[in-house]
Write a protein that holds these residues in place. Sequence first.
Motif, PDB file in Angstrom:
ATOM      1  N   ARG A  26      34.760  41.983  40.294  1.00  0.00           N
ATOM      2  CA  ARG A  26      35.913  42.702  40.827  1.00  0.00           C
ATOM      3  C   ARG A  26      37.108  41.748  40.917  1.00  0.00           C
ATOM      4  NH1 ARG A  26      32.883  41.083  44.817  1.00  0.00           N
ATOM      5  NH2 ARG A  26      33.780  40.279  46.716  1.00  0.00           N
ATOM      6  N   VAL A  27      38.269  42.297  40.781  1.00  0.00           N
ATOM      7  CA  VAL A  27      39.500  41.520  40.893  1.00  0.00           C
ATOM      8  C   VAL A  27      39.525  40.846  42.267  1.00  0.00           C
ATOM      9  CG1 VAL A  27      42.010  41.682  41.007  1.00  0.00           C
ATOM     10  CG2 VAL A  27      40.748  42.992  39.286  1.00  0.00           C
ATOM     11  N   ILE A  78      34.167  37.361  29.955  1.00  0.00           N
ATOM     12  CA  ILE A  78      35.390  36.566  30.029  1.00  0.00           C
ATOM     13  C   ILE A  78      36.269  37.200  31.095  1.00  0.00           C
ATOM     14  CG2 ILE A  78      35.337  35.716  27.657  1.00  0.00           C
ATOM     15  CD1 ILE A  78      37.511  37.842  27.024  1.00  0.00           C
ATOM     16  N   GLY A  79      37.178  36.398  31.628  1.00  0.00           N
ATOM     17  CA  GLY A  79      38.052  36.941  32.646  1.00  0.00           C
ATOM     18  C   GLY A  79      39.404  36.267  32.664  1.00  0.00           C
ATOM     19  N   GLN A  80      40.361  36.970  33.257  1.00  0.00           N
ATOM     20  CA  GLN A  80      41.671  36.394  33.523  1.00  0.00           C
ATOM     21  C   GLN A  80      41.504  35.565  34.787  1.00  0.00           C
ATOM     22  OE1 GLN A  80      44.672  39.083  34.863  1.00  0.00           O
ATOM     23  NE2 GLN A  80      46.332  37.667  34.384  1.00  0.00           N
ATOM     24  N   ILE A  81      41.899  34.317  34.714  1.00  0.00           N
ATOM     25  CA  ILE A  81      41.717  33.369  35.803  1.00  0.00           C
ATOM     26  C   ILE A  81      43.073  33.018  36.396  1.00  0.00           C
ATOM     27  CG2 ILE A  81      40.795  31.091  36.414  1.00  0.00           C
ATOM     28  CD1 ILE A  81      38.748  33.156  35.156  1.00  0.00           C
ATOM     29  N   GLU A  82      43.208  33.140  37.711  1.00  0.00           N
ATOM     30  CA  GLU A  82      44.414  32.656  38.392  1.00  0.00           C
ATOM     31  C   GLU A  82      44.007  31.435  39.196  1.00  0.00           C
ATOM     32  OE1 GLU A  82      47.904  33.751  41.589  1.00  0.00           O
ATOM     33  OE2 GLU A  82      46.602  35.354  40.876  1.00  0.00           O
ATOM     34  N   THR A  83      44.493  30.270  38.774  1.00  0.00           N
ATOM     35  CA  THR A  83      44.138  29.043  39.485  1.00  0.00           C
ATOM     36  C   THR A  83      44.772  29.038  40.871  1.00  0.00           C
ATOM     37  OG1 THR A  83      46.029  27.773  38.686  1.00  0.00           O
ATOM     38  CG2 THR A  83      44.048  27.772  37.285  1.00  0.00           C
ATOM     39  N   ALA A  84      44.187  28.267  41.778  1.00  0.00           N
ATOM     40  CA  ALA A  84      44.736  28.149  43.129  1.00  0.00           C
ATOM     41  C   ALA A  84      46.169  27.612  43.096  1.00  0.00           C
ATOM     42  CB  ALA A  84      43.844  27.239  43.979  1.00  0.00           C
ATOM     43  N   LEU A  95      39.497  35.739  40.208  1.00  0.00           N
ATOM     44  CA  LEU A  95      39.316  36.548  39.016  1.00  0.00           C
ATOM     45  C   LEU A  95      40.328  37.683  38.966  1.00  0.00           C
ATOM     46  CD1 LEU A  95      37.565  37.223  36.526  1.00  0.00           C
ATOM     47  CD2 LEU A  95      36.101  38.570  38.043  1.00  0.00           C
ATOM     48  N   GLY A  96      40.935  37.860  37.804  1.00  0.00           N
ATOM     49  CA  GLY A  96      41.759  39.031  37.536  1.00  0.00           C
ATOM     50  C   GLY A  96      40.893  40.041  36.798  1.00  0.00           C
ATOM     51  N   GLN A  97      41.416  40.617  35.752  1.00  0.00           N
ATOM     52  CA  GLN A  97      40.636  41.546  34.947  1.00  0.00           C
ATOM     53  C   GLN A  97      39.539  40.788  34.201  1.00  0.00           C
ATOM     54  OE1 GLN A  97      41.062  44.925  34.943  1.00  0.00           O
ATOM     55  NE2 GLN A  97      42.531  44.503  36.567  1.00  0.00           N
ATOM     56  N   SER A  98      38.436  41.466  33.905  1.00  0.00           N
ATOM     57  CA  SER A  98      37.350  40.834  33.167  1.00  0.00           C
ATOM     58  C   SER A  98      36.739  41.837  32.207  1.00  0.00           C
ATOM     59  CB  SER A  98      36.281  40.306  34.127  1.00  0.00           C
ATOM     60  OG  SER A  98      35.727  41.359  34.882  1.00  0.00           O
ATOM     61  N   SER A  99      35.983  41.314  31.258  1.00  0.00           N
ATOM     62  CA  SER A  99      35.378  42.181  30.261  1.00  0.00           C
ATOM     63  C   SER A  99      34.073  41.579  29.768  1.00  0.00           C
ATOM     64  CB  SER A  99      36.333  42.356  29.084  1.00  0.00           C
ATOM     65  OG  SER A  99      35.797  43.244  28.134  1.00  0.00           O
ATOM     66  N   GLU A 100      33.136  42.439  29.442  1.00  0.00           N
ATOM     67  CA  GLU A 100      31.887  42.013  28.822  1.00  0.00           C
ATOM     68  C   GLU A 100      32.101  41.952  27.314  1.00  0.00           C
ATOM     69  OE1 GLU A 100      27.146  43.086  28.928  1.00  0.00           O
ATOM     70  OE2 GLU A 100      28.580  44.594  29.577  1.00  0.00           O
ATOM     71  N   GLY A 129      48.359  28.361  40.749  1.00  0.00           N
ATOM     72  CA  GLY A 129      49.262  29.370  40.213  1.00  0.00           C
ATOM     73  C   GLY A 129      49.110  29.719  38.745  1.00  0.00           C
ATOM     74  N   PRO A 130      48.938  28.737  37.838  1.00  0.00           N
ATOM     75  CA  PRO A 130      48.824  29.102  36.424  1.00  0.00           C
ATOM     76  C   PRO A 130      47.632  30.022  36.141  1.00  0.00           C
ATOM     77  CG  PRO A 130      49.343  26.782  36.623  1.00  0.00           C
ATOM     78  CD  PRO A 130      49.039  27.285  38.015  1.00  0.00           C
ATOM     79  N   HIS A 131      47.792  30.851  35.107  1.00  0.00           N
ATOM     80  CA  HIS A 131      46.756  31.790  34.665  1.00  0.00           C
ATOM     81  C   HIS A 131      46.242  31.383  33.288  1.00  0.00           C
ATOM     82  CE1 HIS A 131      48.953  34.192  37.598  1.00  0.00           C
ATOM     83  NE2 HIS A 131      47.966  35.061  37.606  1.00  0.00           N
ATOM     84  N   THR A 132      44.991  31.742  33.002  1.00  0.00           N
ATOM     85  CA  THR A 132      44.416  31.570  31.675  1.00  0.00           C
ATOM     86  C   THR A 132      43.241  32.532  31.543  1.00  0.00           C
ATOM     87  OG1 THR A 132      43.659  29.945  30.040  1.00  0.00           O
ATOM     88  CG2 THR A 132      42.802  29.710  32.287  1.00  0.00           C
ATOM     89  N   PHE A 133      42.647  32.574  30.380  1.00  0.00           N
ATOM     90  CA  PHE A 133      41.410  33.317  30.170  1.00  0.00           C
ATOM     91  C   PHE A 133      40.288  32.313  30.011  1.00  0.00           C
ATOM     92  CE2 PHE A 133      44.410  36.594  29.108  1.00  0.00           C
ATOM     93  CZ  PHE A 133      43.797  37.735  29.606  1.00  0.00           C
ATOM     94  N   ALA A 134      39.100  32.654  30.511  1.00  0.00           N
ATOM     95  CA  ALA A 134      37.973  31.740  30.421  1.00  0.00           C
ATOM     96  C   ALA A 134      36.666  32.517  30.462  1.00  0.00           C
ATOM     97  CB  ALA A 134      38.011  30.747  31.585  1.00  0.00           C
ATOM     98  N   PRO A 135      35.618  31.920  29.895  1.00  0.00           N
ATOM     99  CA  PRO A 135      34.302  32.536  30.026  1.00  0.00           C
ATOM    100  C   PRO A 135      33.825  32.433  31.474  1.00  0.00           C
ATOM    101  CG  PRO A 135      34.149  30.431  28.884  1.00  0.00           C
ATOM    102  CD  PRO A 135      35.600  30.695  29.107  1.00  0.00           C
ATOM    103  N   LEU A 136      32.957  33.375  31.853  1.00  0.00           N
ATOM    104  CA  LEU A 136      32.439  33.423  33.223  1.00  0.00           C
ATOM    105  C   LEU A 136      30.933  33.189  33.219  1.00  0.00           C
ATOM    106  CD1 LEU A 136      34.303  36.638  34.399  1.00  0.00           C
ATOM    107  CD2 LEU A 136      34.987  34.254  34.788  1.00  0.00           C
TER     108      LEU A 136
END
Length: 128
Positions: free
Chosen positions: A102-103, A78-84, A59-64, A86-93
């Motif tokens: 926490r990051v 939702i949160g910023q996702i860093e895949t194992a 998890l990177g940054q997240s927000s309610e 390497g690519p990043h995306t945003f996704a619901p948590l």
Amino acid sequence: MEKTNPSLFFVEGEAPGAPGLKGSHCPECQQIVLLEVAACPKCGYRELETVCIGQKATLGQSSEVLHSTEGFEAPYFIGQIETAEGPHTFAPLDVKPGTQLRVGMPLTFKLHHRADGRVGFIYAVGLE
């Protein structure tokens, strides 16, 4: 099974390692990117392999989110996702009430079955 966004993720049986996000792997320079792309953004190679990625992430940054949207009743996260890989995306948590986000928290990709019968995806916090 109807997916909410067929170009973004695989369900079980659609690809080795599924479920997970759709990615492209460049056999020339080893770059991995999110989604199926026509050419490697790093070296320009055009014969990329489609792969399943993102089963594990951090998890990177997240927000309610305080306003409901299709498939998610507020409040949700939702949160910023860093895949194992390497690519990043945003996704619901998928977060239990009271969880302190926490990051760097470990995340696991999972399918999210919606009330309308379609399936999407969500990242669960702390599952292995």
